[in-house]
Design an enzyme around this catalytic site. Structure first.
Site, short mmCIF file in Angstrom:
data_model
loop_
_atom_site.label_atom_id
_atom_site.label_comp_id
_atom_site.label_asym_id
_atom_site.label_seq_id
_atom_site.Cartn_x
_atom_site.Cartn_y
_atom_site.Cartn_z
N GLY C 145 -5.95 6.02 7.20
CA GLY C 145 -6.65 4.76 7.32
C GLY C 145 -6.56 3.98 6.01
O GLY C 145 -6.27 4.54 4.95
N CYS C 146 -6.80 2.69 6.09
CA CYS C 146 -6.65 1.84 4.90
C CYS C 146 -7.72 2.16 3.87
O CYS C 146 -7.42 2.33 2.68
CB CYS C 146 -6.69 0.37 5.29
SG CYS C 146 -8.04 -0.09 6.39
N TYR C 147 -8.97 2.25 4.29
CA TYR C 147 -10.03 2.58 3.32
C TYR C 147 -9.78 3.93 2.66
O TYR C 147 -9.80 4.04 1.43
CB TYR C 147 -11.41 2.55 3.99
CG TYR C 147 -11.94 1.17 4.33
CD1 TYR C 147 -12.09 0.20 3.35
CD2 TYR C 147 -12.32 0.85 5.62
CE1 TYR C 147 -12.59 -1.07 3.65
CE2 TYR C 147 -12.82 -0.41 5.93
CZ TYR C 147 -12.96 -1.36 4.95
OH TYR C 147 -13.47 -2.60 5.25
N THR C 149 -7.05 5.53 2.16
CA THR C 149 -5.92 5.48 1.22
C THR C 149 -6.38 5.04 -0.16
O THR C 149 -6.07 5.67 -1.18
CB THR C 149 -4.83 4.53 1.75
OG1 THR C 149 -4.27 5.08 2.94
CG2 THR C 149 -3.72 4.33 0.73
#
Lengths: 337, 337, 337, 337
Positions: C145-147, C149
């Protein structure tokens, strides 16, 4: 009808304040002064602002003036304040000059000697909801910084209820008007649009001692404070997300009672239901402060939002004027139920 | 592998160009020079840019350099161009200094004498799609202005097909990077966000003589031109909406044929289906020019969009370099089918 | 040259990925599939995207395909993954379906049974810098997920150096593309522009268990985590400001060594000098993660920024493909020194 | 004190109107109705709006109501208007339902039969500055569209002075709130931010017949009109740049006299000095229309800016209410000198 003068009318807080006074039913503009644009109209300098003629800051006529607003960079207010007070004119200073009570703090944080330290004693900190009683009779009001307004309104109920945090972490986000109207690389549209920028990370921002001074009034010594402001791609508005470790006895019921008790009936406080967060949409273009809080595992998260130019500056200045002169506190500030 | 030098690396076109050369498989950076930031890295000056060391503009080493890009304010390029040409280095100038062929026009529009008028003759106007043949052998290329690039690409097919407009109205809209990186009141985030601002209304903008010079190449005298640029709250991208009165013989079929014939197979031209309009989304962060046209009652409306920093400046400069040195025209410009 | 298929090509991560594969020198597009827009070109659906024809998601031809990217909403990936793996095609899943190793967690956080829990064991978590070795041979990669990462890259060096935080507070800010391309009230331009909005305050966001799972790999049980995401008025980019209480032995020297040791030589990690903060400008439109840290009185403040569509999704997916197939890790990702 | 009801309170014009009535000293809210959110408060639906309870649109109590505002999609207003008029309640309709006087035009442009064509005769077009006299006694007011408000106010002085243009080209730019509050792909933040989009190019937009009807009142047949609206990345505000070919006798003096004569003393008209252009900054968050004009070689360029939600919708609706009921025209609209 009060007669109000404004010095520093062409910055963002000055422009906003002129607009507020122009529509205020209980006040009228004595003059709007500018050092850089005297002789022009404000509407020419700032499209959309009233077409009033700007006078020179160097040549103010204070007779008949009831209140003088100073919308100047820090360091420049002290002289004007002194002159006005001598002439019997009450002063609301929107700069930082009269916010730090302890004389030694000013040089330490602002890098210069204070020009009128003998006035510091009589300055009242203009966080209206908290210092209303002292403001009524004040001759000199230090209008709070934008970040402290949001943070202190967000935390006050906890301290009042004896729920003193062990640590306070403030992740604050401000719209660009908070950085002033003078163009800088960091406020260029292209540098800001689509960007997000933390700055003065930790305990470096000048609003830190201002917040700690008030926190110490509530609990001395104040809890340790970590403060990280961010510049966000929005023209106005300020949101502080505040993190506080939970200690055993802080039940949802106690926290809720703390907030409801103090902010019940406050016309400019919008207390959100538990679990809901404050946003800029709740407050922009109004004098409101929206406050939300969520009890999470191990932490209390408080969100406090204001319009940095209104409740964070010129709106609160008018609110203070109303209190100082015995007008209804909300008059001229367009509040609705 | 070509060796490319860049002067004026810390403006928006310079930053963009450094990035393009850094990833270009057929070129490498000889140096990136700056008068204001020599000794620093570009990445420190402009977060996100490559971390290359900036050299002083006053002390360029041109030996072994094949091409010099000048990303300077107008007026400052001429000297660098002369020095480079004397040293046998080919020049691509992104300023306006070599765009106006007629010597008298420069002082009239730029308010100063030209510093190397004897070079004007050999400068080739770098609108790649139109002057490709001349560019192949050029020693000195005048990279076009952003507005002219969009307008001329939008109109060229009509002139080529003998459909010469009786009047040309250009309502152009530019993102803020077109105004340069130096901070000004008019590029302050708060002044731009949520705003829209026409400026230099009518025939006042310096890109007017540049467009008229080329239009006159196509049809002399050129049709009257009304040009109104607008500043829009976007960091990059440029859209020209062009209005042309229809005359009797301009059928949908003829207009369509005009555009399709010329732009068929052009790698950077995105010709939209009739009735569809070009937008910034079609072109931003690419070297494309998107063109749409709609035949309406009485008028032909053409929309032409580019990324002002790429096809409108540094991208087209690289495209020109590719053509000048016989590389594949699209190399290093990330085009897709 | 690898043959790559993409399912779910018309969401933001799909569009981005198609563009990346189109310019990747070591891969080519086998197909781009869409359930809603089959038969149209991607460029028509999303102006600016390549003009490739979209095929139906229901009718995929997997022969000859080396790798299948799944850009689908969570819950929809499992079936495609299973089919591809059976056909000998390696899978990179950009949804959350294979991120949580423990079978019971998926229903708890995603409200539905997992459709292929027997595959969870073989899924490798695709945080490239940390799981590079495992990724090399992986058949099924769960792209992070972006968060997570940003947060995990920001914290990893501390754990590796034995500096395990007592508490982790993440104040995360995401651009709107993180919320997906499907229009919702909360992503309407007017609701977002000029606004700032905390959401899923505390420990409510689905990325919480994903982060805790990895933190537990590093130190079991993991430190308590408080996580507050915010929606910011920017189209792309993600910034996590991470607060960690200092404990006695954490000197500036030790923290610095921790970061420098691990991230030295990492091509996509931009480690900023101590005291400097990461911003979106450092990373947008690149696959980089920028990391800054400041040691303040009582706290370590870490800032970690990524482009949510690149390092936070499609860029990292390509980076993982490169590692899985033995290509140079940076190829096709436009990195510069 | 007037009693005002609002139907359709949760769209952008409805929300704006509720706020205006809440602070209007001469009016109070009878009810705010919504079909989708009855029972909730408006502040919950739209953060920042007043915390008033929404009633059901299906169950309106009209007794004692003086004026009913209809903030509904076109097609939905007619029935409400009829019921209100029968009950003796005056109606201000913000939809398009009563704008086109000629019965046949509605089906042609809106694709459906008109539901109450017998009311068209009595509807007064609510462009206040121009139809003030007729508005005083009106029972049913058709509040103008946002584009027509700006275009007609920009052109009216020319027609009044006998300067009838041979051709009118309008390049109009609107903020996104003009597209309504219902989320669509085209109003998604990511699709709009950084973009610029022409749409309904030529003579396709539904505001074309509305403008032509009024132009024909002034000069029959009206001059040919070319109209191209653009969506711009701003939440509110509308700018029309209007191009008109000059004919021989149009001197600067005559044009100036035309504008000054008509707009002198108009409280909401901000007429700029010749050569200066109107911007959104002149008008946003106010009920003003700013007008600028520049005489260029061969063309007159007029710029007309309004806040699309105020002078372009709800503000003008209140202005019309003031005129209809004999209140001071500016009351409740926060105008300043």
């Amino acid at each position: 009808v009060l007669s109000a003068g404004i010095v520093g009318a062409t910055g963002y807080t000055g422009i906003e304040l002129v607009g507020l006074i122009e529509v205020h039913p209980g006040a009228q503009l004595a003059f709007a002064a500018s050092s850089s644009h005297a002789g022009e109209t404000l509407g020419r300098v700032a499209p959309g602002a009233p077409e009033i003629k700007l006078v020179s800051s160097g040549d103010l006529h204070l007779e008949g003036v009831d209140v003088l607003f100073l919308c100047l960079p820090h360091g420049a207010s002290a002289e004007y304040a002194e002159r006005a007070l001598s002439a019997g004119v009450r002063v609301i200073d929107l700069s930082a000059d009269f916010r730090l009570r302890e004389e030694g703090l000013y040089p330490q944080w602002y890098g210069a000697e204070h020009r009128a330290p003998w006035l510091l004693d009589q300055a009242v900190y203009g966080l209206t909801e908290i210092y209303r009683a002292e403001l009524a009779g004040a001759k000199l009001v230090a209008n709070p910084g934008c970040y402290p307004t949001s943070v202190l309104l967000g935390l006050h109920p906890l301290f009042r209820a004896g729920l003193v945090p062990a640590w306070i972490i403030v992740d604050a986000k401000s719209g660009v008007s908070g950085a002033g109207r003078k163009p800088k690389q960091s406020t260029h549209f292209v540098e800001v649009a689509g960007n997000l920028k933390p700055y003065k990370v930790g305990r470096v921002h000048r609003h830190v001692p201002e917040m700690e001074q008030i926190l110490a009034d509530w609990s001395d010594p104040p809890p340790p404070l970590t403060f990280v402001p961010h510049l966000v791609p929005a023209p106005r508005g300020l949101l502080s997300t505040i993190y506080v470790p939970l200690s055993g006895s802080w039940s949802e019921r106690r926290v809720r009672a703390a907030y409801e008790e103090i902010y019940e009936g406050e016309p400019f406080l919008l207390l959100l239901p538990p679990g809901e967060a404050a946003t800029l949409a709740h407050v922009n273009y109004s004098n409101r402060c929206a406050i939300g809080w969520t009890l999470s595992e191990g932490a209390l998260v408080i969100t406090a939002a204001i319009d940095n130019l209104l409740k964070g500056a010129s709106g609160q200045a008018v609110q203070n004027m109303n209190v100082m002169f015995g007008l209804e506190e909300t008059v001229g500030l367009g509040n609705w139920p």
